[in-house]
Motif scaffolding. Sequence first.
Motif, PDB file in Angstrom:
ATOM      1  N   PHE A   1     -38.157 -16.194 -48.426  1.00  0.00           N
ATOM      2  CA  PHE A   1     -38.614 -16.547 -47.081  1.00  0.00           C
ATOM      3  C   PHE A   1     -37.542 -16.308 -46.021  1.00  0.00           C
ATOM      4  O   PHE A   1     -37.865 -16.040 -44.862  1.00  0.00           O
ATOM      5  N   ALA A   2     -36.279 -16.364 -46.418  1.00  0.00           N
ATOM      6  CA  ALA A   2     -35.209 -16.011 -45.469  1.00  0.00           C
ATOM      7  C   ALA A   2     -35.331 -14.526 -45.129  1.00  0.00           C
ATOM      8  O   ALA A   2     -35.192 -14.125 -43.958  1.00  0.00           O
ATOM      9  N   GLU A   3     -35.619 -13.731 -46.140  1.00  0.00           N
ATOM     10  CA  GLU A   3     -35.771 -12.292 -45.907  1.00  0.00           C
ATOM     11  C   GLU A   3     -37.035 -12.007 -45.072  1.00  0.00           C
ATOM     12  O   GLU A   3     -37.040 -11.109 -44.230  1.00  0.00           O
ATOM     13  N   THR A   4     -38.066 -12.780 -45.318  1.00  0.00           N
ATOM     14  CA  THR A   4     -39.305 -12.641 -44.543  1.00  0.00           C
ATOM     15  C   THR A   4     -39.038 -12.913 -43.060  1.00  0.00           C
ATOM     16  O   THR A   4     -39.480 -12.152 -42.190  1.00  0.00           O
ATOM     17  N   LEU A   5     -38.286 -13.992 -42.791  1.00  0.00           N
ATOM     18  CA  LEU A   5     -37.987 -14.314 -41.392  1.00  0.00           C
ATOM     19  C   LEU A   5     -37.153 -13.202 -40.754  1.00  0.00           C
ATOM     20  O   LEU A   5     -37.441 -12.771 -39.628  1.00  0.00           O
ATOM     21  N   LYS A   6     -36.163 -12.724 -41.499  1.00  0.00           N
ATOM     22  CA  LYS A   6     -35.313 -11.640 -40.989  1.00  0.00           C
ATOM     23  C   LYS A   6     -36.167 -10.400 -40.683  1.00  0.00           C
ATOM     24  O   LYS A   6     -35.991  -9.740 -39.654  1.00  0.00           O
ATOM     25  N   HIS A   7     -37.092 -10.124 -41.574  1.00  0.00           N
ATOM     26  CA  HIS A   7     -37.943  -8.951 -41.375  1.00  0.00           C
ATOM     27  C   HIS A   7     -38.833  -9.125 -40.142  1.00  0.00           C
ATOM     28  O   HIS A   7     -38.993  -8.202 -39.342  1.00  0.00           O
ATOM     29  N   GLU A   8     -39.405 -10.317 -39.987  1.00  0.00           N
ATOM     30  CA  GLU A   8     -40.270 -10.549 -38.815  1.00  0.00           C
ATOM     31  C   GLU A   8     -39.469 -10.462 -37.513  1.00  0.00           C
ATOM     32  O   GLU A   8     -39.980  -9.990 -36.496  1.00  0.00           O
ATOM     33  N   GLN A   9     -38.226 -10.923 -37.549  1.00  0.00           N
ATOM     34  CA  GLN A   9     -37.376 -10.806 -36.348  1.00  0.00           C
ATOM     35  C   GLN A   9     -37.131  -9.335 -36.023  1.00  0.00           C
ATOM     36  O   GLN A   9     -37.123  -8.938 -34.861  1.00  0.00           O
ATOM     37  N   HIS A  10     -36.981  -8.534 -37.066  1.00  0.00           N
ATOM     38  CA  HIS A  10     -36.817  -7.087 -36.878  1.00  0.00           C
ATOM     39  C   HIS A  10     -38.095  -6.486 -36.277  1.00  0.00           C
ATOM     40  O   HIS A  10     -38.029  -5.684 -35.331  1.00  0.00           O
ATOM     41  N   VAL A  11     -39.250  -6.903 -36.796  1.00  0.00           N
ATOM     42  CA  VAL A  11     -40.527  -6.384 -36.274  1.00  0.00           C
ATOM     43  C   VAL A  11     -40.692  -6.784 -34.805  1.00  0.00           C
ATOM     44  O   VAL A  11     -41.157  -5.986 -33.984  1.00  0.00           O
ATOM     45  N   THR A  12     -40.280  -7.996 -34.479  1.00  0.00           N
ATOM     46  CA  THR A  12     -40.345  -8.434 -33.083  1.00  0.00           C
ATOM     47  C   THR A  12     -39.545  -7.482 -32.195  1.00  0.00           C
ATOM     48  O   THR A  12     -40.006  -7.090 -31.117  1.00  0.00           O
ATOM     49  N   SER A  13     -38.374  -7.067 -32.668  1.00  0.00           N
ATOM     50  CA  SER A  13     -37.565  -6.140 -31.851  1.00  0.00           C
ATOM     51  C   SER A  13     -38.267  -4.784 -31.729  1.00  0.00           C
ATOM     52  O   SER A  13     -38.200  -4.148 -30.675  1.00  0.00           O
TER      53      SER A  13
ATOM     54  N   ILE B   1     -41.544  -4.326 -31.693  1.00  0.00           N
ATOM     55  CA  ILE B   1     -42.643  -4.534 -30.738  1.00  0.00           C
ATOM     56  C   ILE B   1     -42.100  -4.576 -29.306  1.00  0.00           C
ATOM     57  O   ILE B   1     -42.688  -3.988 -28.385  1.00  0.00           O
ATOM     58  N   ASN B   2     -40.969  -5.253 -29.138  1.00  0.00           N
ATOM     59  CA  ASN B   2     -40.374  -5.319 -27.796  1.00  0.00           C
ATOM     60  C   ASN B   2     -39.974  -3.933 -27.302  1.00  0.00           C
ATOM     61  O   ASN B   2     -40.189  -3.599 -26.128  1.00  0.00           O
ATOM     62  N   ASN B   3     -39.415  -3.119 -28.202  1.00  0.00           N
ATOM     63  CA  ASN B   3     -39.054  -1.748 -27.812  1.00  0.00           C
ATOM     64  C   ASN B   3     -40.288  -0.933 -27.444  1.00  0.00           C
ATOM     65  O   ASN B   3     -40.272  -0.161 -26.480  1.00  0.00           O
ATOM     66  N   LEU B   4     -41.329  -1.124 -28.225  1.00  0.00           N
ATOM     67  CA  LEU B   4     -42.591  -0.424 -27.968  1.00  0.00           C
ATOM     68  C   LEU B   4     -43.145  -0.826 -26.592  1.00  0.00           C
ATOM     69  O   LEU B   4     -43.601   0.014 -25.808  1.00  0.00           O
ATOM     70  N   MET B   5     -43.079  -2.112 -26.314  1.00  0.00           N
ATOM     71  CA  MET B   5     -43.522  -2.618 -25.010  1.00  0.00           C
ATOM     72  C   MET B   5     -42.670  -1.999 -23.897  1.00  0.00           C
ATOM     73  O   MET B   5     -43.205  -1.591 -22.854  1.00  0.00           O
ATOM     74  N   ASN B   6     -41.376  -1.889 -24.111  1.00  0.00           N
ATOM     75  CA  ASN B   6     -40.491  -1.285 -23.107  1.00  0.00           C
ATOM     76  C   ASN B   6     -40.891   0.160 -22.810  1.00  0.00           C
ATOM     77  O   ASN B   6     -40.849   0.601 -21.654  1.00  0.00           O
ATOM     78  N   VAL B   7     -41.284   0.897 -23.870  1.00  0.00           N
ATOM     79  CA  VAL B   7     -41.717   2.285 -23.684  1.00  0.00           C
ATOM     80  C   VAL B   7     -43.002   2.314 -22.857  1.00  0.00           C
ATOM     81  O   VAL B   7     -43.117   3.094 -21.898  1.00  0.00           O
ATOM     82  N   ALA B   8     -43.965   1.458 -23.197  1.00  0.00           N
ATOM     83  CA  ALA B   8     -45.241   1.414 -22.452  1.00  0.00           C
ATOM     84  C   ALA B   8     -44.991   1.083 -20.980  1.00  0.00           C
ATOM     85  O   ALA B   8     -45.610   1.666 -20.083  1.00  0.00           O
ATOM     86  N   ILE B   9     -44.063   0.161 -20.742  1.00  0.00           N
ATOM     87  CA  ILE B   9     -43.738  -0.228 -19.359  1.00  0.00           C
ATOM     88  C   ILE B   9     -43.089   0.953 -18.629  1.00  0.00           C
ATOM     89  O   ILE B   9     -43.472   1.289 -17.506  1.00  0.00           O
TER      90      ILE B   9
END
Length: 170
Positions: free
Chosen positions: A88-100, A102-110
């Motif tokens: 679950f520590a690895e799961t959280l780390k992975h989700e934090q990576h996915v969040t980044s 998504i944020n980058n993707l949002m930055n491109v759309a903007i």
Amino acid sequence: MMISKRVEKELNKQINAEFYSAYLYLSMSAWCQIKNLNGCANWMHVQYQEETAHALKLYDYIIERGGVVSFDAIASPKISCKNIIDIFAETLKHEQHVTSLINNLMNVAISEKDHAATNFLQWFVNEQVEEEANVTVILEQLKMIDGKGSALLMLDREMQQRVFVPIAKV
Ligand code: FEO
């Protein structure tokens, strides 16, 4: 408005990332199953289904916008976890990576001034907040019980309750 090539490329990259996440969680589900943690295996299996649904949501969107979907190879998942807390520590780390991602993707759309894509991606931004919060609670509870004993069995039973809920079309 047709989707720009740049946004299309980034959305396709995200499809691959979501399928990688699906693979990762399916491999974690198998790990849990081997350890007889059937509830955790179920939780991971639902997570695998969710990630597949995320990929398909992006796939549908590219098509809806008249874009081209491309399929890259999905990397094999690597997990090197010794215990359920690590999982679950690895799961959280992975989700934090996915969040980044998504944020980058949002930055491109903007930056492309693609308001439709920005609006669409907002769903993923919110989803990531929920994903990180859910995993954090499980991880913290696992730490509380030191990831073992009868308390782990109780938590595992609770994890058995999770069911996959398809994404509602809006
Ligand atoms: Fe598709 Fe777990 O984010």
